[in-house]
Design a protein around this motif. Structure first.
Motif, PDB file in Angstrom:
ATOM      1  N   GLY A   1      38.184  44.139  44.445  1.00 14.38           N
ATOM      2  CA  GLY A   1      38.545  45.125  43.434  1.00 14.38           C
ATOM      3  C   GLY A   1      40.030  45.445  43.439  1.00 14.38           C
ATOM      4  N   MET A   2      40.601  45.647  44.633  1.00 11.07           N
ATOM      5  CA  MET A   2      42.023  45.958  44.708  1.00 11.07           C
ATOM      6  C   MET A   2      42.856  44.772  44.250  1.00 11.07           C
ATOM      7  N   THR A   3      42.393  43.546  44.552  1.00 12.01           N
ATOM      8  CA  THR A   3      43.128  42.359  44.124  1.00 12.01           C
ATOM      9  C   THR A   3      43.132  42.250  42.605  1.00 12.01           C
ATOM     10  N   ALA A   4      41.983  42.507  41.970  1.00 11.81           N
ATOM     11  CA  ALA A   4      41.909  42.425  40.516  1.00 11.81           C
ATOM     12  C   ALA A   4      42.820  43.471  39.867  1.00 11.81           C
ATOM     13  N   ILE A   5      42.838  44.681  40.407  1.00 10.67           N
ATOM     14  CA  ILE A   5      43.719  45.718  39.857  1.00 10.67           C
ATOM     15  C   ILE A   5      45.180  45.325  40.027  1.00 10.67           C
ATOM     16  N   PHE A   6      45.492  44.758  41.191  1.00  6.92           N
ATOM     17  CA  PHE A   6      46.868  44.319  41.433  1.00  6.92           C
ATOM     18  C   PHE A   6      47.282  43.252  40.416  1.00  6.92           C
ATOM     19  N   LEU A   7      46.392  42.295  40.166  1.00  6.91           N
ATOM     20  CA  LEU A   7      46.702  41.233  39.214  1.00  6.91           C
ATOM     21  C   LEU A   7      46.813  41.789  37.792  1.00  6.91           C
ATOM     22  N   LYS A   8      46.000  42.783  37.482  1.00  9.51           N
ATOM     23  CA  LYS A   8      46.119  43.390  36.159  1.00  9.51           C
ATOM     24  C   LYS A   8      47.491  44.052  35.991  1.00  9.51           C
ATOM     25  N   ASP A   9      47.947  44.768  37.033  1.00 13.59           N
ATOM     26  CA  ASP A   9      49.268  45.399  36.969  1.00 13.59           C
ATOM     27  C   ASP A   9      50.370  44.353  36.830  1.00 13.59           C
ATOM     28  N   LYS A  10      50.214  43.222  37.523  1.00 17.22           N
ATOM     29  CA  LYS A  10      51.197  42.142  37.385  1.00 17.22           C
ATOM     30  C   LYS A  10      51.212  41.620  35.952  1.00 17.22           C
ATOM     31  N   GLY A  11      50.021  41.461  35.383  1.00 13.53           N
ATOM     32  CA  GLY A  11      49.947  40.998  34.002  1.00 13.53           C
ATOM     33  C   GLY A  11      50.608  41.976  33.038  1.00 13.53           C
TER      34      GLY A  11
ATOM     35  N   THR B   1      57.796  42.372  29.698  1.00 13.74           N
ATOM     36  CA  THR B   1      59.038  41.596  29.637  1.00 13.74           C
ATOM     37  C   THR B   1      58.945  40.430  28.660  1.00 13.74           C
ATOM     38  N   GLY B   2      57.819  40.307  27.986  1.00 15.80           N
ATOM     39  CA  GLY B   2      57.662  39.222  27.025  1.00 15.80           C
ATOM     40  C   GLY B   2      57.175  37.924  27.615  1.00 15.80           C
ATOM     41  N   ASN B   3      56.819  37.917  28.880  1.00 12.05           N
ATOM     42  CA  ASN B   3      56.304  36.710  29.537  1.00 12.05           C
ATOM     43  C   ASN B   3      54.790  36.671  29.324  1.00 12.05           C
ATOM     44  N   TYR B   4      54.383  36.271  28.112  1.00  9.86           N
ATOM     45  CA  TYR B   4      52.956  36.332  27.748  1.00  9.86           C
ATOM     46  C   TYR B   4      52.120  35.308  28.514  1.00  9.86           C
ATOM     47  N   GLN B   5      52.683  34.138  28.767  1.00  8.91           N
ATOM     48  CA  GLN B   5      51.916  33.139  29.510  1.00  8.91           C
ATOM     49  C   GLN B   5      51.685  33.592  30.955  1.00  8.91           C
ATOM     50  N   GLY B   6      52.712  34.207  31.549  1.00  6.57           N
ATOM     51  CA  GLY B   6      52.519  34.769  32.891  1.00  6.57           C
ATOM     52  C   GLY B   6      51.458  35.847  32.901  1.00  6.57           C
ATOM     53  N   ALA B   7      51.452  36.675  31.854  1.00 10.05           N
ATOM     54  CA  ALA B   7      50.430  37.718  31.771  1.00 10.05           C
ATOM     55  C   ALA B   7      49.030  37.112  31.642  1.00 10.05           C
ATOM     56  N   VAL B   8      48.910  36.045  30.839  1.00 10.83           N
ATOM     57  CA  VAL B   8      47.608  35.375  30.697  1.00 10.83           C
ATOM     58  C   VAL B   8      47.134  34.851  32.042  1.00 10.83           C
ATOM     59  N   ASN B   9      48.043  34.234  32.806  1.00 11.23           N
ATOM     60  CA  ASN B   9      47.660  33.709  34.118  1.00 11.23           C
ATOM     61  C   ASN B   9      47.214  34.830  35.052  1.00 11.23           C
ATOM     62  N   ALA B  10      47.942  35.945  35.040  1.00 16.33           N
ATOM     63  CA  ALA B  10      47.572  37.063  35.916  1.00 16.33           C
ATOM     64  C   ALA B  10      46.213  37.648  35.517  1.00 16.33           C
ATOM     65  N   TYR B  11      45.999  37.874  34.206  1.00 17.55           N
ATOM     66  CA  TYR B  11      44.716  38.416  33.760  1.00 17.55           C
ATOM     67  C   TYR B  11      43.570  37.444  34.064  1.00 17.55           C
TER      68      TYR B  11
ATOM     69  N   ASP C   1      36.735  39.357  38.982  1.00 17.44           N
ATOM     70  CA  ASP C   1      35.840  40.360  38.381  1.00 17.44           C
ATOM     71  C   ASP C   1      35.657  40.022  36.900  1.00 17.44           C
ATOM     72  N   PRO C   2      34.653  39.204  36.552  1.00 20.49           N
ATOM     73  CA  PRO C   2      34.465  38.785  35.151  1.00 20.49           C
ATOM     74  C   PRO C   2      34.159  39.946  34.209  1.00 20.49           C
TER      75      PRO C   2
END
Length: 484
Positions: A341-351, A357-367, A374-375
């Motif tokens: 759970g904490m990992t998924a929240i962390f990745l969501k914050d990264k996304g 910053t406009g890095n949409y592909q990076g956000a897609v990878n993080a999400y 967590d599907p």
């Protein structure tokens, strides 16, 4: 939305209340029942029934039975009296008072459940301790039994050993008696003969290595044990004759003779072992080469410190450069955190940071990494849909929006079943989240040319948020485009 059932059969006595709710053809296995001291609820999709009781009931002495196409409640009243009706009148309590009444009932029920859990845990723990104590008692009894058997065997063995010692002592005493008598019978003249023969036995001038050791025979006499290395048997016989002829010398030290004889006997009996064979052991040493001086070692340490500092600086620079890298170390290793759970929240914050910053592909990878863990992470599905929309991946945006709507509906249904009051409180946030998803899916549908479907999604969004003028304006523009 579920269909609300408002009909029930109600009967009562002074002590009990009987309520029967029809299932309207729904199978009894699909009926989910909840009841506390002031509220009862039945969820049997697509129908829903709930009611607030007029007075409190005793949930410990109440029951609900499902069968014959209905749910029957048999409730015991806390206060024995007739109610006259099952629930309060329509205008008796305000909405706020009803909400507070339900919340208090939920709280009492939760406290009751927690109390039961604690009592059950205490009982289970006591039973566990009792079983452990019984097991310890059984083990102690077995240990005492084994210890008793061991002590008995030890006593029996000690008695056997003592009997054997006594028998051996008696036998030695019997065998030692003739030997002691024989020693006493040795005459001083015989000892004199042995002394006189000493010079001949150990005569080094003749080059002989011969000695004689005296032992007492069974008849009380003296026998000679002899060994000869350089002389013949004839010389040995002459020595024995000289010993027999010498009988008139009485000044002999018997102890010195015995000691000397024992010494020579020990030399013969205890022969020295042969020396060990010689051998060669080869050692191979690793060449050290040039041994550095202390100054050289210090300079080498300085070089290594410099290299380590360079590595740290390089790593820090790499981290700064890869702050918005969609494949940064944190995203490549999401399992490095303590829990999913904490990992998924962390990745969501990264996304979210990448999106800002406009890095949409990076956000897609993080999400995507968060959804792998967590599907059912609905906010990640909704946010990834926006990124797909920005990147022009309209079909993927539609898929994520549809999945997000499904997940949010499921979450709200589960919350409604568990805690209707909390579900009502969360309804505005749920509707706002769904409005965003409907608008995003409508935008993707519009860009794909599916304007009719986009209009339907806007209408659904306006139904959830009827006061949003911007949605109405967008819908009007879409309809104009659709008409054109």
């Amino acid at each position: 939305m579920p269909l609300v059932v408002k009909t029930e059969d109600f009967t009562e006595t002074a002590e009990r209340v009987f309520v029967s709710v029809p299932l309207n053809g729904v199978h009894s296995s699909k009926a989910d029942i909840y009841a506390n001291d002031s509220y009862i609820k039945i969820n049997f999709p697509p129908f829903f029934y709930e009611t607030d009781l007029l007075h409190q009931v005793d949930t410990e002495d109440s029951e609900a039975v499902v069968g014959d196409g209905c749910v029957k409640f048999n409730l015991r009243k806390v206060e024995a009296k007739l109610w006259g009706s099952l629930k309060p009148d329509a205008g008796e309590l305000s909405a706020e008072e009803m909400k507070t009444r339900r919340a208090d009932a939920f709280k009492r029920d939760q406290e009751r459940v927690e109390k039961q859990k604690k009592e059950k845990a205490i009982k289970k723990r006591e039973e566990h301790y009792r079983l452990i104590q019984e097991q310890l008692n059984v083990e102690r009894a077995e240990k005492a039994k084994f210890e008793q058997a061991r002590l008995e065997e030890q006593r029996a063995a000690e008695e056997g050993i003592q009997q054997w010692k006594d028998a051996m002592a008696s036998k030695k005493c019997v065998e030692a008696t003739p030997v002691r008598n024989a020693e006493r019978a040795i005459s001083s003249k015989a000892m004199s003969n042995v002394a006189k023969a000493d010079s001949a036995i150990f005569d080094t001038g003749k080059g002989m290595l011969f000695f004689a050791a005296l032992s007492v025979n069974g008849d009380g006499g003296i026998s000679a044990v002899e060994e000869e290395t350089n002389e013949s048997n004839t010389h040995k016989t002459s020595v024995e004759e000289s010993i027999e002829e010498s009988e008139d010398d009485d000044d002999i030290d018997m102890e010195a003779i015995k000691a000397k004889v024992r010494k020579e006997m020990d030399k013969l009996n205890g022969s020295k072992p042969q020396p060990r064979e010689t051998g060669t052991i080869n050692f191979n040493f690793t060449s050290r080469g040039l041994i550095p001086t202390s100054t050289a070692r210090e300079s080498e340490d300085v070089k290594w410190v410099h290299r380590i500092n360079q590595a740290y600086e390089k790593d820090a620079k790499s981290r700064r450069d890869n702050l918005f890298d969609p494949l940064s170390v944190d995203e490549k290793n999401p399992e490095s955190m303590n829990s999913t759970g904490m990992t998924a929240i962390f990745l969501k914050d990264k996304g979210n940071a990448f999106f800002k910053t406009g890095n949409y592909q990076g956000a897609v990878n993080a999400y995507t990494a968060a959804l792998d863990l967590d599907p059912q992470f609905s906010s990640c599905l909704s946010n990834r849909a926006v990124c797909h929309l920005k990147l022009g991946a309209y079909n993927e945006c539609i898929q994520d929006c549809t999945a997000a709507l499904s997940v949010t509906n499921q979450e709200h249904e589960i919350l409604s079943d568990r805690d209707p009051v909390a579900a009502m409180s969360a309804k505005p946030a749920h509707d706002a989240a769904q409005v965003k998803v409907f608008v995003r899916r409508a935008a993707a549908l519009n860009l794909l040319g599916r304007v009719a479907d986009a209009v339907k999604d806007y209408e659904r969004a306006i139904a959830l948020d009827p006061r949003n003028d911007e949605l109405k304006e967008d819908l009007a523009r879409l309809k104009e485009q659709f008409i054109v």
